[in-house]
Design an enzyme around this catalytic site. Structure first.
Site, PDB file in Angstrom:
ATOM      1  N   SER A 152      13.571  -2.635   8.097  1.00 15.17           N
ATOM      2  CA  SER A 152      12.728  -1.541   8.580  1.00 15.17           C
ATOM      3  C   SER A 152      11.768  -2.013   9.655  1.00 15.17           C
ATOM      4  CB  SER A 152      11.925  -0.944   7.417  1.00 15.17           C
ATOM      5  OG  SER A 152      11.094  -1.938   6.838  1.00 15.17           O
ATOM      6  N   HIS A 173      19.124   2.079   7.915  1.00 15.28           N
ATOM      7  CA  HIS A 173      17.851   2.009   7.210  1.00 15.28           C
ATOM      8  C   HIS A 173      17.752   3.143   6.187  1.00 15.28           C
ATOM      9  CE1 HIS A 173      13.226   2.409   7.185  1.00 15.28           C
ATOM     10  NE2 HIS A 173      13.616   1.520   6.292  1.00 15.28           N
ATOM     11  N   GLU A 185      18.451   6.200   8.692  1.00 13.17           N
ATOM     12  CA  GLU A 185      18.313   5.988  10.131  1.00 13.17           C
ATOM     13  C   GLU A 185      19.440   5.056  10.579  1.00 13.17           C
ATOM     14  OE1 GLU A 185      13.548   6.359  10.938  1.00 13.17           O
ATOM     15  OE2 GLU A 185      14.253   4.506  10.036  1.00 13.17           O
ATOM     16  N   ASN A 223       8.972   5.016  10.349  1.00 15.27           N
ATOM     17  CA  ASN A 223       7.857   4.070  10.242  1.00 15.27           C
ATOM     18  C   ASN A 223       7.069   3.956  11.538  1.00 15.27           C
ATOM     19  OD1 ASN A 223       8.314   3.533   7.576  1.00 15.27           O
ATOM     20  ND2 ASN A 223       9.580   1.738   7.950  1.00 15.27           N
TER      21      ASN A 223
END
Length: 317
Positions: A152, A173, A185, A223
Site C-alpha cells: 500500500s 491492493h 486497486e 491512501n
C-alpha cells in the site's frame, strides 16, 4: 496500509471503468494462485480466492504460522457460512469444506510457483525483503506467471525492477478485512502490459471485488486521499484549532463518516500511519501533504500505537 472506512470504499468503487476499449493480446485466465504471506491480508486473499473456485497455495516461513493462518480462514468461513447459509447449515458446511479443499499450505515458495498463474505477495512492508523474494521467485516461476504485490505504500515499479518480468508485474491492493471489503486497486506501471493489467482486473472481478485502476503513484487512490486527511486532522489538533473529540464528532456528523480521523488512526495503528508518511516524506520531502507531525511521532516513540496497545490518541480498556 490496507484500510479505509466502508463508506469511503463505496465512493471509490464507483469510479470510472478500469477496462479500456483497446484490443489486446489474449488475457490469462488466472486459475492457480500462490499467495506469499499468511498474515491477516494474505490469509484473507487466500480465503476469497479459494471460495471463488481458485486453486490456492498459501506460503509462509513456518508450519506454525500457516497453522494459525488456516485456523483464521476456517473461523472466518464459519462466520460467512452462518450468514450466507442461515437457512441451510448443511450447505454452509459443504461451502467451508469445498473452500478449504482449494487451499494447500507450503513453507517453500520456490517449489510451488512453477505451475502457478499468479504470485501475489502480502508480506511485511519492507522493500529489501520484497525485492529479495521476487528476485528469487522470478527464477523458478513459469514464463506466463504474473507477479503482483499487495503493498500500500511502496512503488510497484521498484518491486518489478527486481525481476525480469516487468511486463507481467502489477499491483493488487486489497483492503482489510479482505472477505468483507469490495475494493481492489489495480496498479499498472509504465512497464505493465495491457494483457497483464486486464488479466489482473478480470481476476479481481472473479473474486467478487470492484476493481479501480491507478498509476504507480504514492498511496494509489484511497491512501493518497485518506492519509493526508488524517495527518491534517492531527495538525489541526496540534495548532489548537479544535480538540480531537470535536474533530471526530464534526467528521462523523458533518461528513457522515462512520469514524472520526483520530478514532480511525487509533484503529489502524499509529505506527502504520507513521511508516507510510515517513516513506512518502523520504520520496518527496517538499510536499506539504507528506510532512511528519510531532504529535504522531511522540506517540509512536512512546509505543502508543492505538487500540492494539491500549492507548493512542485515546485510551482503551
Amino acid at each position: 496500509m490496507a484500510f479505509v472506512t466502508r463508506q469511503f470504499v463505496r465512493s471509490m468503487a464507483s469510479s470510472s471503468s478500469v477496462t479500456g476499449p483497446a484490443a489486446s493480446a489474449k488475457k490469462i485466465l488466472i486459475k492457480h494462485v500462490t499467495v506469499i504471506g499468511g498474515g491477516l491480508m494474505g490469509a484473507g486473499i487466500a480465503q476469497v480466492a479459494a471460495s471463488t473456485g481458485h486453486t490456492v497455495v498459501l506460503v509462509d516461513q513456518s508450519d506454525e504460522i500457516l497453522a494459525t493462518s488456516k485456523k483464521g480462514i476456517e473461523d472466518s468461513l464459519r462466520r460467512v457460512a452462518k450468514k450466507k447459509f442461515a437457512e441451510n447449515p448443511q450447505a454452509g458446511d459443504e461451502f467451508i469444506k469445498k473452500t478449504m479443499g482449494n487451499i494447500s499450505l507450503s513453507t517453500d515458495a520456490a517449489s510451488v510457483v512453477h505451475s502457478t498463474d499468479l504470485v501475489l505477495e502480502a508480506i511485511v512492508e519492507n522493500l529489501k525483503l520484497k525485492n529479495e523474494l521476487f528476485q528469487r521467485l522470478d527464477k523458478f516461476a513459469a514464463e506466463h506467471t504474473m507477479f503482483a504485490s499487495n503493498t500500500s505504500s511502496l512503488h510497484i515499479t521498484d518491486l518489478a525492477n527486481s525481476t525480469t518480468r516487468q511486463d507481467r508485474f502489477g499491483g493488487l491492493h486489497f483492503f482489510n478485512p479482505v472477505p468483507m471489503m469490495k475494493l481492489v486497486e489495480v496498479i499498472k506501471t509504465p512497464m505493465t502490459s495491457q494483457k497483464t493489467f486486464e488479466s489482473l482486473v478480470d481476476f479481481s472481478k472473479a473474486l467478487g471485488k470492484s476493481p479501480v485502476s491507478c498509476k504507480d503513484s504514492p498511496g494509489f487512490i484511497v491512501n493518497r486521499l485518506l492519509v493526508p486527511y488524517l495527518m491534517e486532522a492531527i495538525r489541526m489538533h496540534e495548532r489548537g484549532d479544535a480538540s480531537k473529540e470535536d474533530i471526530d464528532t464534526a467528521m462523523k456528523l458533518g461528513a457522515g463518516y462512520p469514524m472520526g480521523p483520530f478514532e480511525l488512526l487509533d484503529y489502524v495503528g499509529l505506527d502504520t500511519t507513521k511508516f507510510i508518511v515517513d516513506g512518502w516524506h523520504k520520496m518527496d520531502s517538499k510536499n506539504p501533504l507528506f510532512q511528519p507531525t510531532q504529535a504522531l511521532n511522540k506517540l509512536v516513540e512512546e509505543k502508543k500505537f492505538g487500540r492494539k496497545t491500549g492507548e493512542g490518541f485515546y485510551k482503551y480498556k
